[in-house]
Write an enzyme that holds these catalytic residues in place. Structure first.
Site, mmCIF file in Angstrom:
data_model
loop_
_atom_site.group_PDB
_atom_site.id
_atom_site.type_symbol
_atom_site.label_atom_id
_atom_site.label_comp_id
_atom_site.label_asym_id
_atom_site.label_seq_id
_atom_site.Cartn_x
_atom_site.Cartn_y
_atom_site.Cartn_z
ATOM 1 N N HIS A 101 32.493 57.607 35.741
ATOM 2 C CA HIS A 101 33.636 56.847 35.652
ATOM 3 C C HIS A 101 35.070 56.776 33.857
ATOM 4 C CE1 HIS A 101 33.844 54.218 39.799
ATOM 5 N NE2 HIS A 101 33.909 55.772 40.354
ATOM 6 N N TYR A 230 40.323 45.531 38.629
ATOM 7 C CA TYR A 230 40.423 44.303 38.829
ATOM 8 C C TYR A 230 42.062 43.751 38.823
ATOM 9 C CZ TYR A 230 35.997 44.881 35.704
ATOM 10 O OH TYR A 230 34.510 45.073 35.792
ATOM 11 N N PRO A 322 30.894 38.367 36.342
ATOM 12 C CA PRO A 322 30.312 39.283 36.420
ATOM 13 C C PRO A 322 31.634 40.346 36.186
ATOM 14 C CG PRO A 322 30.330 37.760 38.646
ATOM 15 C CD PRO A 322 29.972 37.851 37.460
ATOM 16 N N LYS A 326 28.004 42.761 32.506
ATOM 17 C CA LYS A 326 27.546 43.017 32.027
ATOM 18 C C LYS A 326 25.967 42.446 31.427
ATOM 19 C CE LYS A 326 30.099 44.313 28.867
ATOM 20 N NZ LYS A 326 30.127 46.451 28.501
ATOM 21 N N TYR A 414 34.038 47.276 26.996
ATOM 22 C CA TYR A 414 32.923 47.495 28.760
ATOM 23 C C TYR A 414 32.070 48.908 28.662
ATOM 24 C CZ TYR A 414 34.660 48.069 33.172
ATOM 25 O OH TYR A 414 33.882 47.730 34.485
#
Length: 433
Positions: A101, A230, A322, A326, A414
């Site tokens: 991704h 998200y 979550p 991580k 990220y």
């Protein structure tokens, strides 16, 4: 008092493997370089890296292999974790079946924008389920010399960890067994025994419990998006994720005291549609849930991650919500640092790596704790939230949308900060020392 135990070498170990560096005495305790407590991804990866370097290792797991492989967990790997798994020789199926991704979508009020990882920081992430990582590690360890995994080990307990001669006891099939070792690795999770072995006066714990959880559904449906979404919404957070082209993973924020069984599949899908961006909601494919559960959210750190000859790794020392993806990645970085230090200690009698292990690992842990807290605070609705708080969330999301610098900062963390230190000497053989 050791006299109360009739210690014998577990006969299943004798039947599994007698590696060149695995000292087996049928009428006495097993002697290995490292005893690992916990057979999740942290413990298994550590065993794999140490076995590659020629160390003798035993892994003690309280559950069966089938149970471990049935647990549904995270699926986003930082690129450093991807490279570590490749170096451990367990990346072939990940590279074949995982999904790279190159970005992620953030949404508010049903409108989304994309953060391009490649443009922002030059590296992607890999979507590959933790269950699959665990399966790959099990299969690799089945082929490894000098390493044994004991399933359904009961009452595991480390002893004498303050000395240079620690040992571990456990019970299997009603018989007590003992493992003598040089080091003990506690990879047994948040509820495990290893962290509790460190005296309370010698450890400091930091915790924040969030007033909500994630209701997660796994379904055999086509993912609504090729990348994660998200979504912040006035009704609560939502996340659209995936495991593969025909297996989707979705989450919605719910109150912490709710039960998964109180939600029907139809109620879940209706609520998810309300929170996703409009374009995604219109194309969402629904179906029966394969698995449905609620995960509580907390931030937790226990310091230090070393006490004597005992080292903590993964959830045994820290938990992250979550939201920042991580948890598994921190376990990988812990293990990477720990393996490096243990190999140096075993091969060269150089303990500098294990002496700095806790500090190195905790520096990365706290960065991840902050990032996960920040993502959680920005994307969720809190029970005591004021209109002022909501406006700040809106401003923060707009800042990320409009600022390349803000996108770079988010993307760097990220997708994974670089590891410090030298990892190459893990290929050196302890056996040849």
């Amino acid at each position: 008092m050791l006299e109360k135990y009739n210690f014998k070498c577990d006969p299943s170990i004798l039947q599994i493997r007698k590696g060149a560096n695995l000292e087996v005495v049928e009428d006495g305790p097993l002697n290995v370089d490292v005893a690992i407590i916990g057979g999740g991804p942290a413990g298994l990866l550590l065993a794999r890296l140490l076995s590659q370097a020629g160390a003798s290792v035993i892994v003690l797991e309280r559950q069966s292999r089938d149970y471990v492989l049935s647990r549904i967990r995270a699926g986003v790997l930082e690129w450093g974790a991807v490279e570590t798994l490749r170096q451990a020789g367990v990346g072939e199926r990940m590279d074949r079946e995982g999904y790279v991704h190159e970005g992620v979508s953030l949404a508010a009020a049903n409108a989304a924008f994309r953060v391009d990882f490649m443009k922002a920081c030059g590296q992607p992430v890999m979507v590959y389920g933790q269950t699959e990582v665990t399966r790959d590690l099990y299969e690799a360890l089945d082929r490894s010399d000098g390493v044994v995994v004991v399933q359904q080990a009961e009452d595991v307990q480390p002893h004498d960890i303050e000395t240079e001669r620690p040992f571990v006891t456990y019970r299997k099939d009603g018989i007590e067994h003992r493992i003598d070792c040089q080091f003990v690795a506690g990879c047994d999770g948040f509820h495990g025994v290893c962290r509790q072995t460190i005296p309370k006066a010698m450890r400091t714990e930091y915790e924040r419990v969030y007033p909500f959880g994630w209701l997660g559904v796994l379904s055999r449906t086509e993912p609504v998006s090729d990348e994660l979404i998200y979504a912040q919404h006035e009704r609560g957070f939502a996340l659209a994720s995936m495991r593969n082209a025909n297996l989707s993973r979705y989450y919605i924020q719910v109150p912490a005291d709710q039960k998964a069984e109180s939600w029907s599949d139809n109620e879940f899908w209706d609520e998810l549609r309300r929170r996703l961006p409009d374009e995604a909601a219109e194309t969402l494919e629904t179906g029966p849930s394969v698995e449905k559960s609620i995960a509580p959210l907390r931030s937790f750190v226990s310091e230090p991650m070393r006490y004597g000859r005992l080292f903590l790794a993964g959830d045994a020392s820290h938990i992250v919500p979550p939201t920042g993806a991580k948890g598994l990645n921190l376990a990988v970085s812990d293990v990477r640092y720990l393996a490096e230090g243990l190999v140096s200690a075993l091969k060269d009698d150089d303990e500098r790596g294990i002496d700095i292990y806790s500090a190195r690992a905790l520096d990365r842990v706290w960065r991840a704790i902050h990032f996960s807290w920040w993502m959680t605070s920005m994307m969720h609705r809190f029970p005591d939230q004021t209109p002022f708080d909501r406006r700040l969330q809106e401003v923060e999301l707009r800042r990320i949308r409009d600022s390349p610098a803000a996108q770079t900062l988010m993307a760097e963390i990220y997708t994974g900060l670089p590891y410090d230190g030298n990892f190459e000497h893990l290929d050196r053989s302890v056996a040849s020392a």
